[in-house]
Motif scaffolding. Structure first.
Motif, mmCIF file in Angstrom:
data_model
loop_
_atom_site.group_PDB
_atom_site.id
_atom_site.type_symbol
_atom_site.label_atom_id
_atom_site.label_comp_id
_atom_site.label_asym_id
_atom_site.label_seq_id
_atom_site.Cartn_x
_atom_site.Cartn_y
_atom_site.Cartn_z
ATOM 1 N N PHE A 1 -46.959 15.537 -8.464
ATOM 2 C CA PHE A 1 -45.795 15.373 -7.600
ATOM 3 C C PHE A 1 -45.937 14.092 -6.798
ATOM 4 C CE2 PHE A 1 -46.186 19.999 -8.059
ATOM 5 C CZ PHE A 1 -44.910 20.329 -8.462
ATOM 6 N N ASN A 2 -44.809 13.598 -6.316
ATOM 7 C CA ASN A 2 -44.786 12.480 -5.388
ATOM 8 C C ASN A 2 -44.963 13.065 -3.992
ATOM 9 O OD1 ASN A 2 -44.050 10.439 -3.603
ATOM 10 N ND2 ASN A 2 -42.477 9.642 -4.957
ATOM 11 N N LYS A 3 -45.958 12.586 -3.249
ATOM 12 C CA LYS A 3 -46.223 13.201 -1.947
ATOM 13 C C LYS A 3 -45.078 13.026 -0.955
ATOM 14 C CE LYS A 3 -49.176 9.488 -0.210
ATOM 15 N NZ LYS A 3 -50.530 9.177 0.223
ATOM 16 N N PRO B 1 -54.976 9.868 -9.382
ATOM 17 C CA PRO B 1 -53.553 9.486 -9.352
ATOM 18 C C PRO B 1 -53.146 8.775 -10.639
ATOM 19 C CG PRO B 1 -54.656 8.856 -7.325
ATOM 20 C CD PRO B 1 -55.716 9.320 -8.269
ATOM 21 N N LEU B 2 -51.938 9.041 -11.078
ATOM 22 C CA LEU B 2 -51.413 8.353 -12.247
ATOM 23 C C LEU B 2 -51.178 6.897 -11.881
ATOM 24 C CD1 LEU B 2 -48.817 10.990 -13.464
ATOM 25 C CD2 LEU B 2 -51.070 10.546 -14.416
ATOM 26 N N LYS B 3 -51.554 5.995 -12.751
ATOM 27 C CA LYS B 3 -51.389 4.569 -12.471
ATOM 28 C C LYS B 3 -49.911 4.185 -12.523
ATOM 29 C CE LYS B 3 -55.896 3.255 -14.141
ATOM 30 N NZ LYS B 3 -56.687 2.479 -15.052
ATOM 31 N N MET C 1 -46.528 9.378 -8.383
ATOM 32 C CA MET C 1 -46.942 10.751 -8.632
ATOM 33 C C MET C 1 -48.443 10.868 -8.365
ATOM 34 S SD MET C 1 -44.036 11.863 -9.413
ATOM 35 C CE MET C 1 -43.849 13.311 -10.377
ATOM 36 N N ASN C 2 -48.801 11.097 -7.120
ATOM 37 C CA ASN C 2 -50.200 11.058 -6.748
ATOM 38 C C ASN C 2 -50.670 12.301 -5.992
ATOM 39 O OD1 ASN C 2 -48.846 10.618 -4.420
ATOM 40 N ND2 ASN C 2 -49.490 8.499 -4.171
ATOM 41 N N THR C 3 -49.875 13.358 -6.015
ATOM 42 C CA THR C 3 -50.246 14.624 -5.408
ATOM 43 C C THR C 3 -50.169 15.694 -6.490
ATOM 44 O OG1 THR C 3 -49.384 13.954 -3.271
ATOM 45 C CG2 THR C 3 -49.597 16.313 -3.636
ATOM 46 N N THR C 4 -51.104 16.629 -6.482
ATOM 47 C CA THR C 4 -51.080 17.686 -7.491
ATOM 48 C C THR C 4 -51.078 19.058 -6.834
ATOM 49 O OG1 THR C 4 -53.485 17.791 -7.674
ATOM 50 C CG2 THR C 4 -52.344 16.299 -9.181
ATOM 51 N N GLU C 5 -50.498 19.999 -7.539
ATOM 52 C CA GLU C 5 -50.587 21.417 -7.191
ATOM 53 C C GLU C 5 -50.902 22.154 -8.484
ATOM 54 O OE1 GLU C 5 -50.579 22.892 -4.386
ATOM 55 O OE2 GLU C 5 -49.644 21.507 -2.999
ATOM 56 N N THR C 6 -51.735 23.177 -8.399
ATOM 57 C CA THR C 6 -52.065 23.969 -9.580
ATOM 58 C C THR C 6 -51.512 25.370 -9.406
ATOM 59 O OG1 THR C 6 -54.051 22.693 -9.994
ATOM 60 C CG2 THR C 6 -53.919 24.845 -11.045
ATOM 61 N N LEU C 7 -50.663 25.756 -10.349
ATOM 62 C CA LEU C 7 -50.068 27.081 -10.348
ATOM 63 C C LEU C 7 -50.847 27.964 -11.314
ATOM 64 C CD1 LEU C 7 -47.687 24.847 -9.967
ATOM 65 C CD2 LEU C 7 -46.210 26.826 -10.169
ATOM 66 N N GLY C 8 -51.190 29.159 -10.881
ATOM 67 C CA GLY C 8 -51.937 30.085 -11.714
ATOM 68 C C GLY C 8 -51.070 31.257 -12.144
#
Length: 108
Positions: free
Chosen positions: A78-80, A18-20, A24-31
């Protein structure tokens, strides 16, 4: 031409922390993959994309020799609490537009 592969879960070689001092502590990876991008352009594209998105995303661009195309993976924070599917869809559209307008000259 740029093609969307979909969301990638989970990423095998990246551990996202998580970013300090932020929500913004949720991630998604788009391919994505680009079947017109030459192998020698991958590093430059990655550097330019990383500069464009800064700390909001982590960018990987590499070439799949056996499939003969470049892979572009974008891990976005992203923000969860947000509507993540809607934001992912919006980000996907804006990325495709930006990529196609900016990097058309790199293609074969």
């Amino acid at each position: 031409m740029l093609h969307y592969k979909g969301l990638i879960h989970p990423e095998p070689w990246i551990t996202i922390k998580p970013l300090k001092d932020t929500d913004m502590n949720t991630t998604e990876t788009l391919g994505f993959y680009d079947d017109e991008l030459p192998e020698n352009s991958c590093n430059r594209i990655r550097e330019e994309l990383q500069e464009h998105y800064g700390g909001d995303a982590l960018i990987h661009v590499y070439y799949e020799k056996d499939k003969n195309y470049a892979i572009i993976e974008i891990t976005k924070y992203f923000n969860k609490k947000d509507d993540i599917p809607k934001l992912v869809s919006k980000f996907k559209s804006s990325f495709e537009e930006y990529y196609n307008e900016t990097f058309y000259e790199y293609r074969i």
